[in-house]
Write a protein that holds these residues in place. Structure first.
Motif, PDB file in Angstrom:
ATOM      1  N   LEU A  25      25.399  97.425-113.708  1.00 24.40           N
ATOM      2  CA  LEU A  25      25.190  98.787-113.207  1.00 24.40           C
ATOM      3  C   LEU A  25      26.165  99.746-113.871  1.00 24.40           C
ATOM      4  O   LEU A  25      27.371  99.503-113.927  1.00 24.40           O
ATOM      5  N   ARG A  26      25.621 100.873-114.367  1.00 23.20           N
ATOM      6  CA  ARG A  26      26.455 101.893-115.000  1.00 23.20           C
ATOM      7  C   ARG A  26      26.358 103.196-114.233  1.00 23.20           C
ATOM      8  O   ARG A  26      26.303 104.276-114.804  1.00 23.20           O
ATOM      9  N   GLY A  27      26.320 103.079-112.942  1.00 16.80           N
ATOM     10  CA  GLY A  27      26.240 104.255-112.097  1.00 16.80           C
ATOM     11  C   GLY A  27      24.902 104.325-111.384  1.00 16.80           C
ATOM     12  O   GLY A  27      23.891 103.819-111.878  1.00 16.80           O
ATOM     13  N   LEU A  28      24.911 104.909-110.223  1.00 13.84           N
ATOM     14  CA  LEU A  28      23.680 105.147-109.458  1.00 13.84           C
ATOM     15  C   LEU A  28      23.745 106.583-108.985  1.00 13.84           C
ATOM     16  O   LEU A  28      24.790 107.054-108.520  1.00 13.84           O
ATOM     17  N   PHE A  29      22.614 107.282-109.119  1.00  9.83           N
ATOM     18  CA  PHE A  29      22.587 108.716-108.808  1.00  9.83           C
ATOM     19  C   PHE A  29      21.635 108.985-107.662  1.00  9.83           C
ATOM     20  O   PHE A  29      20.558 108.391-107.579  1.00  9.83           O
ATOM     21  N   TRP A  30      22.020 109.909-106.798  1.00 10.59           N
ATOM     22  CA  TRP A  30      21.134 110.417-105.770  1.00 10.59           C
ATOM     23  C   TRP A  30      20.808 111.876-106.052  1.00 10.59           C
ATOM     24  O   TRP A  30      21.693 112.656-106.429  1.00 10.59           O
ATOM     25  N   TYR A  31      19.518 112.210-105.845  1.00 16.32           N
ATOM     26  CA  TYR A  31      19.028 113.568-106.037  1.00 16.32           C
ATOM     27  C   TYR A  31      18.249 113.999-104.807  1.00 16.32           C
ATOM     28  O   TYR A  31      17.650 113.187-104.111  1.00 16.32           O
ATOM     29  N   ARG A  32      18.212 115.295-104.607  1.00 19.95           N
ATOM     30  CA  ARG A  32      17.353 115.903-103.603  1.00 19.95           C
ATOM     31  C   ARG A  32      16.313 116.748-104.333  1.00 19.95           C
ATOM     32  O   ARG A  32      16.645 117.487-105.265  1.00 19.95           O
ATOM     33  N   VAL A  60      18.914 105.043-111.724  1.00 26.25           N
ATOM     34  CA  VAL A  60      19.948 104.302-112.441  1.00 26.25           C
ATOM     35  C   VAL A  60      19.685 104.429-113.928  1.00 26.25           C
ATOM     36  O   VAL A  60      18.539 104.621-114.356  1.00 26.25           O
ATOM     37  N   PRO A  61      20.728 104.316-114.763  1.00 26.51           N
ATOM     38  CA  PRO A  61      20.520 104.382-116.207  1.00 26.51           C
ATOM     39  C   PRO A  61      19.775 103.155-116.713  1.00 26.51           C
ATOM     40  O   PRO A  61      19.951 102.052-116.223  1.00 26.51           O
ATOM     41  N   PHE A  62      18.928 103.374-117.754  1.00 27.06           N
ATOM     42  CA  PHE A  62      18.266 102.283-118.451  1.00 27.06           C
ATOM     43  C   PHE A  62      19.290 101.333-119.046  1.00 27.06           C
ATOM     44  O   PHE A  62      20.393 101.743-119.412  1.00 27.06           O
ATOM     45  N   LEU A  63      18.897 100.086-119.227  1.00 22.15           N
ATOM     46  CA  LEU A  63      19.757  99.140-119.914  1.00 22.15           C
ATOM     47  C   LEU A  63      19.922  99.528-121.371  1.00 22.15           C
ATOM     48  O   LEU A  63      21.010  99.537-121.918  1.00 22.15           O
ATOM     49  N   GLN A  64      18.802  99.918-122.027  1.00 18.17           N
ATOM     50  CA  GLN A  64      18.825 100.123-123.461  1.00 18.17           C
ATOM     51  C   GLN A  64      19.550 101.397-123.868  1.00 18.17           C
ATOM     52  O   GLN A  64      20.126 101.471-124.926  1.00 18.17           O
ATOM     53  N   GLY A  65      19.479 102.384-123.044  1.00 21.52           N
ATOM     54  CA  GLY A  65      20.102 103.661-123.386  1.00 21.52           C
ATOM     55  C   GLY A  65      20.760 104.238-122.153  1.00 21.52           C
ATOM     56  O   GLY A  65      20.099 104.656-121.227  1.00 21.52           O
ATOM     57  N   ALA A  66      22.070 104.308-122.137  1.00 20.26           N
ATOM     58  CA  ALA A  66      22.783 104.654-120.906  1.00 20.26           C
ATOM     59  C   ALA A  66      22.451 106.032-120.402  1.00 20.26           C
ATOM     60  O   ALA A  66      22.672 106.321-119.243  1.00 20.26           O
ATOM     61  N   GLN A  67      21.917 106.908-121.225  1.00 22.86           N
ATOM     62  CA  GLN A  67      21.662 108.254-120.760  1.00 22.86           C
ATOM     63  C   GLN A  67      20.234 108.453-120.287  1.00 22.86           C
ATOM     64  O   GLN A  67      19.882 109.534-119.838  1.00 22.86           O
ATOM     65  N   LYS A  68      19.385 107.441-120.374  1.00 21.17           N
ATOM     66  CA  LYS A  68      18.034 107.543-119.845  1.00 21.17           C
ATOM     67  C   LYS A  68      18.021 106.963-118.441  1.00 21.17           C
ATOM     68  O   LYS A  68      18.653 105.967-118.173  1.00 21.17           O
ATOM     69  N   LEU A  69      17.265 107.597-117.553  1.00 25.85           N
ATOM     70  CA  LEU A  69      17.247 107.192-116.151  1.00 25.85           C
ATOM     71  C   LEU A  69      15.904 106.616-115.744  1.00 25.85           C
ATOM     72  O   LEU A  69      14.852 107.074-116.207  1.00 25.85           O
ATOM     73  N   VAL A  70      15.956 105.633-114.846  1.00 22.62           N
ATOM     74  CA  VAL A  70      14.745 105.153-114.166  1.00 22.62           C
ATOM     75  C   VAL A  70      14.879 105.526-112.700  1.00 22.62           C
ATOM     76  O   VAL A  70      15.923 105.280-112.084  1.00 22.62           O
ATOM     77  N   PHE A  71      13.846 106.156-112.157  1.00 29.02           N
ATOM     78  CA  PHE A  71      13.865 106.694-110.796  1.00 29.02           C
ATOM     79  C   PHE A  71      13.111 105.794-109.833  1.00 29.02           C
ATOM     80  O   PHE A  71      12.121 105.156-110.194  1.00 29.02           O
ATOM     81  N   GLY A  72      13.579 105.774-108.587  1.00 30.75           N
ATOM     82  CA  GLY A  72      12.797 105.198-107.520  1.00 30.75           C
ATOM     83  C   GLY A  72      11.681 106.148-107.113  1.00 30.75           C
ATOM     84  O   GLY A  72      11.592 107.281-107.607  1.00 30.75           O
ATOM     85  N   GLN A  73      10.829 105.675-106.213  1.00 31.67           N
ATOM     86  CA  GLN A  73       9.674 106.465-105.803  1.00 31.67           C
ATOM     87  C   GLN A  73      10.023 107.596-104.840  1.00 31.67           C
ATOM     88  O   GLN A  73       9.220 108.489-104.611  1.00 31.67           O
ATOM     89  N   GLY A  74      11.235 107.514-104.285  1.00 30.63           N
ATOM     90  CA  GLY A  74      11.653 108.590-103.400  1.00 30.63           C
ATOM     91  C   GLY A  74      11.330 108.329-101.940  1.00 30.63           C
ATOM     92  O   GLY A  74      10.426 107.552-101.611  1.00 30.63           O
ATOM     93  N   THR A  75      12.110 108.964-101.062  1.00 29.83           N
ATOM     94  CA  THR A  75      11.834 108.970 -99.629  1.00 29.83           C
ATOM     95  C   THR A  75      11.622 110.412 -99.204  1.00 29.83           C
ATOM     96  O   THR A  75      12.494 111.258 -99.422  1.00 29.83           O
ATOM     97  N   ARG A  76      10.459 110.666 -98.639  1.00 29.13           N
ATOM     98  CA  ARG A  76      10.146 112.019 -98.164  1.00 29.13           C
ATOM     99  C   ARG A  76      10.637 112.157 -96.738  1.00 29.13           C
ATOM    100  O   ARG A  76      10.119 111.529 -95.828  1.00 29.13           O
ATOM    101  N   LEU A  77      11.684 112.944 -96.552  1.00 31.57           N
ATOM    102  CA  LEU A  77      12.344 113.099 -95.254  1.00 31.57           C
ATOM    103  C   LEU A  77      11.916 114.404 -94.603  1.00 31.57           C
ATOM    104  O   LEU A  77      11.987 115.466 -95.222  1.00 31.57           O
ATOM    105  N   THR A  78      11.473 114.308 -93.357  1.00 35.72           N
ATOM    106  CA  THR A  78      11.098 115.489 -92.586  1.00 35.72           C
ATOM    107  C   THR A  78      11.925 115.512 -91.313  1.00 35.72           C
ATOM    108  O   THR A  78      11.970 114.520 -90.579  1.00 35.72           O
ATOM    109  N   ILE A  79      12.592 116.635 -91.073  1.00 36.77           N
ATOM    110  CA  ILE A  79      13.402 116.806 -89.866  1.00 36.77           C
ATOM    111  C   ILE A  79      12.727 117.846 -88.986  1.00 36.77           C
ATOM    112  O   ILE A  79      12.598 119.020 -89.365  1.00 36.77           O
ATOM    113  N   ASN A  80      12.288 117.431 -87.847  1.00 31.87           N
ATOM    114  CA  ASN A  80      11.609 118.339 -86.916  1.00 31.87           C
ATOM    115  C   ASN A  80      12.610 119.025 -86.002  1.00 31.87           C
ATOM    116  O   ASN A  80      13.524 118.386 -85.498  1.00 31.87           O
ATOM    117  N   PRO A  81      12.426 120.318 -85.783  1.00 36.67           N
ATOM    118  CA  PRO A  81      13.372 121.045 -84.913  1.00 36.67           C
ATOM    119  C   PRO A  81      13.197 120.666 -83.441  1.00 36.67           C
ATOM    120  O   PRO A  81      12.173 120.145 -83.046  1.00 36.67           O
TER     121      PRO A  81
END
Lengths: 115, 111
Positions: free
Chosen positions: B30-37, B90-111
Motif C-alpha cells: 500500500l502506498r497510501g489510501l485516499f478518501w474523497y467526497r 488507492v494508487p495503481f501498482l504499476q504507476g504510483a500516481q494513477k488511482l483505482v477507485f471504489g464504487q463509493g457509498t452514497r450517504l443520505t442524512i435525513n433531518p
C-alpha cells in the motif's frame, strides 16, 4: 492544491458527432489524468496525459475514440469521438499533488448526454 | 490486480445518528489510501490521505482509520450537509500516481 476548471460544464450532443472537453489548471503540472464516470458508477481512468509525449491509455480505451492533447503544462483536451448514447457520462480531469503520495485534485467535470 | 471495494453501497441515517463506511482493498504494498467526497454534479473533493496501518485522520465530523486490509470512514453526529457520495482510492501498482477507485457509498442524512 491546484484550481482546475473544465469547459463545457455540460453538453447534449447527437450520436455520431464529437465533443472536445478542455481542462485548465492554475499551475504547471507534469501529469494530468482523464476519468469517466458513467451514471451511478465510480470513476474509471481513461488516460494519463504528459506534456510533450503521447497520452497513455488504460485498457478498454483507445486513442481513436478518445484523442487527447497536452500542448503545455497547464492545459489539456479530451475529445470524445463518434459518440453513441453509451458515451453519456461525466468526464473529469485531475492533477496529482506535487509531493508523495500524490493525492489527486479534480476539476468540476463535464456532463455529457448523447442522444 | 489491485481492487477496492466499498460498503455499503448506500446508507441512510437520521441526523445525529453515527455510523461507519468501509473500504477494503487488495494491493501489493500500500502506498497510501485516499478518501474523497463527491456531491451530485461535481468533481470529487479530497478529504484524507492515510499512509500506514493504525493511522487516523479527522476533519469535523469525519474520522478516517486504516488497517492492513481496510479503511473506515466514521461519521459522528452527522448533519444533512454531510449527505454525499464518499469514495476511497488507492494508487495503481504499476504507476504510483494513477488511482483505482471504489464504487463509493452514497450517504443520505435525513433531518
Amino acid at each position: 492544491s491546484a484550481v482546475i476548471s473544465q469547459k463545457p460544464s455540460r453538453d447534449i450532443c447527437q450520436r455520431g458527432t464529437s465533443l472536445t472537453i478542455q481542462c485548465q489548471v492554475d499551475s504547471q503540472v507534469t501529469m494530468m489524468f482523464w476519468y469517466r464516470q458513467q451514471p451511478g458508477q465510480s470513476l474509471t481512468l481513461i488516460a494519463t496525459a504528459n506534456q510533450g509525449s503521447e497520452a497513455t491509455y488504460e485498457s478498454g480505451f483507445v486513442i481513436d475514440k478518445f484523442p487527447i492533447s497536452r500542448p503545455n503544462l497547464t492545459f489539456s483536451t479530451l475529445t470524445v469521438s463518434n459518440m453513441s448514447p453509451e458515451d453519456s457520462s461525466i468526464y473529469l480531469c485531475s492533477v496529482p499533488a506535487l509531493v508523495y503520495p500524490y493525492e489527486q485534485y479534480f476539476g468540476p467535470g463535464t456532463r455529457l448526454t448523447v442522444t | 490486480e489491485d481492487q477496492v471495494t466499498q460498503s455499503p453501497e448506500a446508507l441512510r441515517l437520521q441526523e445525529g445518528e453515527s455510523s461507519s463506511l468501509n473500504c477494503s482493498y487488495t494491493v501489493s504494498g500500500l502506498r497510501g489510501l485516499f478518501w474523497y467526497r463527491q456531491d451530485p454534479g461535481k468533481g470529487p473533493e479530497f478529504l484524507f490521505t492515510l499512509y500506514s496501518a493504525g493511522e487516523e485522520k479527522e476533519k469535523e465530523r469525519l474520522k478516517a482509520t486504516l488497517t492492513k486490509k481496510e479503511s473506515f470512514l466514521h461519521i459522528t453526529a452527522p448533519k444533512p450537509e454531510d449527505s454525499a457520495t464518499y469514495l476511497c482510492a488507492v494508487p495503481f501498482l504499476q504507476g504510483a500516481q494513477k488511482l483505482v477507485f471504489g464504487q463509493g457509498t452514497r450517504l443520505t442524512i435525513n433531518p
